[in-house]
Design a protein around this motif. Sequence first.
Motif, PDB file in Angstrom:
ATOM      1  N   THR A 199      -0.287   4.839  10.461  1.00  0.00           N
ATOM      2  CA  THR A 199       0.442   4.336   9.297  1.00  0.00           C
ATOM      3  C   THR A 199      -0.427   4.434   8.052  1.00  0.00           C
ATOM      4  N   VAL A 200       0.105   3.930   6.935  1.00  0.00           N
ATOM      5  CA  VAL A 200      -0.642   3.825   5.686  1.00  0.00           C
ATOM      6  C   VAL A 200      -0.567   2.367   5.229  1.00  0.00           C
ATOM      7  N   ALA A 201      -1.697   1.765   4.937  1.00  0.00           N
ATOM      8  CA  ALA A 201      -1.745   0.362   4.503  1.00  0.00           C
ATOM      9  C   ALA A 201      -1.605   0.287   2.993  1.00  0.00           C
ATOM     10  N   GLN A 202      -0.655  -0.523   2.533  1.00  0.00           N
ATOM     11  CA  GLN A 202      -0.493  -0.779   1.101  1.00  0.00           C
ATOM     12  C   GLN A 202      -0.972  -2.191   0.828  1.00  0.00           C
ATOM     13  N   LEU A 203      -2.037  -2.304   0.013  1.00  0.00           N
ATOM     14  CA  LEU A 203      -2.672  -3.595  -0.246  1.00  0.00           C
ATOM     15  C   LEU A 203      -2.608  -3.916  -1.734  1.00  0.00           C
ATOM     16  N   GLU A 204      -2.706  -5.191  -2.030  1.00  0.00           N
ATOM     17  CA  GLU A 204      -2.835  -5.661  -3.404  1.00  0.00           C
ATOM     18  C   GLU A 204      -3.881  -6.761  -3.390  1.00  0.00           C
ATOM     19  N   GLY A 205      -5.035  -6.490  -4.001  1.00  0.00           N
ATOM     20  CA  GLY A 205      -6.130  -7.446  -3.931  1.00  0.00           C
ATOM     21  C   GLY A 205      -6.603  -7.676  -2.514  1.00  0.00           C
ATOM     22  N   GLY A 206      -6.488  -6.654  -1.668  1.00  0.00           N
ATOM     23  CA  GLY A 206      -6.927  -6.749  -0.284  1.00  0.00           C
ATOM     24  C   GLY A 206      -5.917  -7.356   0.656  1.00  0.00           C
ATOM     25  N   VAL A 207      -4.750  -7.761   0.136  1.00  0.00           N
ATOM     26  CA  VAL A 207      -3.729  -8.424   0.957  1.00  0.00           C
ATOM     27  C   VAL A 207      -2.614  -7.438   1.269  1.00  0.00           C
ATOM     28  N   PRO A 208      -2.252  -7.252   2.549  1.00  0.00           N
ATOM     29  CA  PRO A 208      -1.139  -6.358   2.885  1.00  0.00           C
ATOM     30  C   PRO A 208       0.158  -6.829   2.250  1.00  0.00           C
ATOM     31  N   GLN A 209       0.944  -5.876   1.759  1.00  0.00           N
ATOM     32  CA  GLN A 209       2.200  -6.213   1.107  1.00  0.00           C
ATOM     33  C   GLN A 209       3.335  -6.291   2.121  1.00  0.00           C
ATOM     34  N   PRO A 210       4.212  -7.294   1.994  1.00  0.00           N
ATOM     35  CA  PRO A 210       5.318  -7.437   2.950  1.00  0.00           C
ATOM     36  C   PRO A 210       6.180  -6.176   2.995  1.00  0.00           C
ATOM     37  N   GLY A 211       6.619  -5.832   4.201  1.00  0.00           N
ATOM     38  CA  GLY A 211       7.474  -4.668   4.360  1.00  0.00           C
ATOM     39  C   GLY A 211       6.724  -3.376   4.556  1.00  0.00           C
ATOM     40  N   THR A 212       5.397  -3.407   4.402  1.00  0.00           N
ATOM     41  CA  THR A 212       4.612  -2.196   4.623  1.00  0.00           C
ATOM     42  C   THR A 212       4.102  -2.183   6.058  1.00  0.00           C
ATOM     43  N   ALA A 213       3.583  -1.041   6.455  1.00  0.00           N
ATOM     44  CA  ALA A 213       3.079  -0.921   7.821  1.00  0.00           C
ATOM     45  C   ALA A 213       1.942  -1.893   8.079  1.00  0.00           C
ATOM     46  N   ALA A 214       1.095  -2.111   7.061  1.00  0.00           N
ATOM     47  CA  ALA A 214      -0.019  -3.041   7.248  1.00  0.00           C
ATOM     48  C   ALA A 214       0.462  -4.477   7.290  1.00  0.00           C
ATOM     49  N   GLY A 215       1.516  -4.796   6.494  1.00  0.00           N
ATOM     50  CA  GLY A 215       2.003  -6.163   6.453  1.00  0.00           C
ATOM     51  C   GLY A 215       2.894  -6.516   7.620  1.00  0.00           C
ATOM     52  N   ALA A 216       3.659  -5.564   8.107  1.00  0.00           N
ATOM     53  CA  ALA A 216       4.588  -5.820   9.204  1.00  0.00           C
ATOM     54  C   ALA A 216       4.725  -4.554  10.026  1.00  0.00           C
ATOM     55  N   PRO A 217       3.802  -4.300  10.974  1.00  0.00           N
ATOM     56  CA  PRO A 217       3.873  -3.075  11.764  1.00  0.00           C
ATOM     57  C   PRO A 217       5.123  -3.057  12.631  1.00  0.00           C
TER      58      PRO A 217
END
Length: 464
Positions: free
Chosen positions: A435-453
């Motif tokens: 996947t690709v992780a989308q972060l903001e200030g190091g925090v995974p964003q909801p709905g992204t692979a990093a936030g909700a695999p």
Amino acid sequence: MQPVSGTPAASTVPRTPPSGIPAVPRTPAPPDRAEEPYDADLAGYLAAHPAPAAAVDAVIRDERGRILVVDPVYKDGWDLPGGMVDDEGLVDGLLREIREELGPVPARAGRLLAVDDVPAAVYGRALVACVYTVRLPLPVTVDDLVLQRDELRAAAFLPEEAALARLPRRLRRRTAAALEAERGAHTAQLHDGRPVPLDPRDRWALLPSPAVYAAVLHEDGRGRVLLVRAGTDGPDEQGDGAAEASGGGLVLPGGPLTAAETPARGAARAAARALGTRPAPVGRLLAVDGVPAPPGGRALTAHLFAADPAHPTAVPDQPATDPAHPATDPGSASGAFGSTGADEAATVPGTGRKDGPEGPEGPEDEPSTEPRSDAEAEVGPDAEPRSTAGPEDGAPGGSGAVRAVWVEAREAAALLPDWQAPLLRHGLRALALGTVAQLEGGVPQPGTAAGAPPRAQRGAGTPE
């Protein structure tokens, strides 16, 4: 710097008595490298030619981002540190004025933020006023400065709005434009403190924007990742997005992009320079993080790419626990965004040559298509340890200092600057999950692979 108020316009003079225009050209000091023969006629013409006066001011911040303003003894109103330039360079004059006002502080000149053309109608003589950033060792307070009482009554670090409010109107306009430029990536071009009209194409080029940083994740399949020692490339805590993590810590191999680079190309160039190898194409994108700006600094968009297994990179296999090169205390590699001096430049392997901020070949390096030597080709984490220092210390490879180390992935995040640690953690997870992780200030964003695999991927054996 504002010329002295309450005096005739034509009497605006430097703070120190000028030496006057020489009637005959002085014999110049022998240059280090004579590019042109000395021309006495031209020197005499330039010495007598009318020229605008020049002034230099400094934007100096403390660790909270507050700006230093000073109260000069020779006029009413507050000012920025700085003054009039004598027969010297702009930066030389700026640092001299700072020493004369603030004492023997270890000041370092930074970016040119603004150039203001003040017409002769204002002070009786045309004036070119330049505003630079100037760095002092942090933390710093007014008590750390040695105010020269024949120059200054007082000094204070103030928030931006309060600092601007204390300045005279003309200097306030100039300083506000300089602070706006500091938040962007340009130098403000001003006429009496007001922006000079520009062609639309240049206005686009000067728009404030986040700096862009790109790094490459090398993972050896055995739970280790490759880090480089600070002092190769990467931003630090001061705010300019242009140089190293401070303190000699460890960072991901990469660096800030130039304006003409894509993230993938910039990652290849910057990581190769950090590792002391030739550029090689990178693999897929793993993570993107929007890093907020510290006070007086730049926001950062950080990209992390996987190393391309089809293009192995020659890197040393030096453990971080090697007693000759112990891992740096994690606390010494914190923060993001800043500048560095040439004394912190890296050494290109086998040459003894120092890299500047743009590397040995400049910012436009293309990934090399030339065949590499046997020693460079297809060398990975199982290679024999090798030095990455230059040969100036005698034996081949120099002193044996190693710029890159393999570190256990679970320990690596603790060694990285705060803004890089989440990029590594989520980049490793994205590498495992595809996947690709989308972060903001190091925090995974909801709905992204990093936030909700995806559910199918939950519970997979991924790095923490």
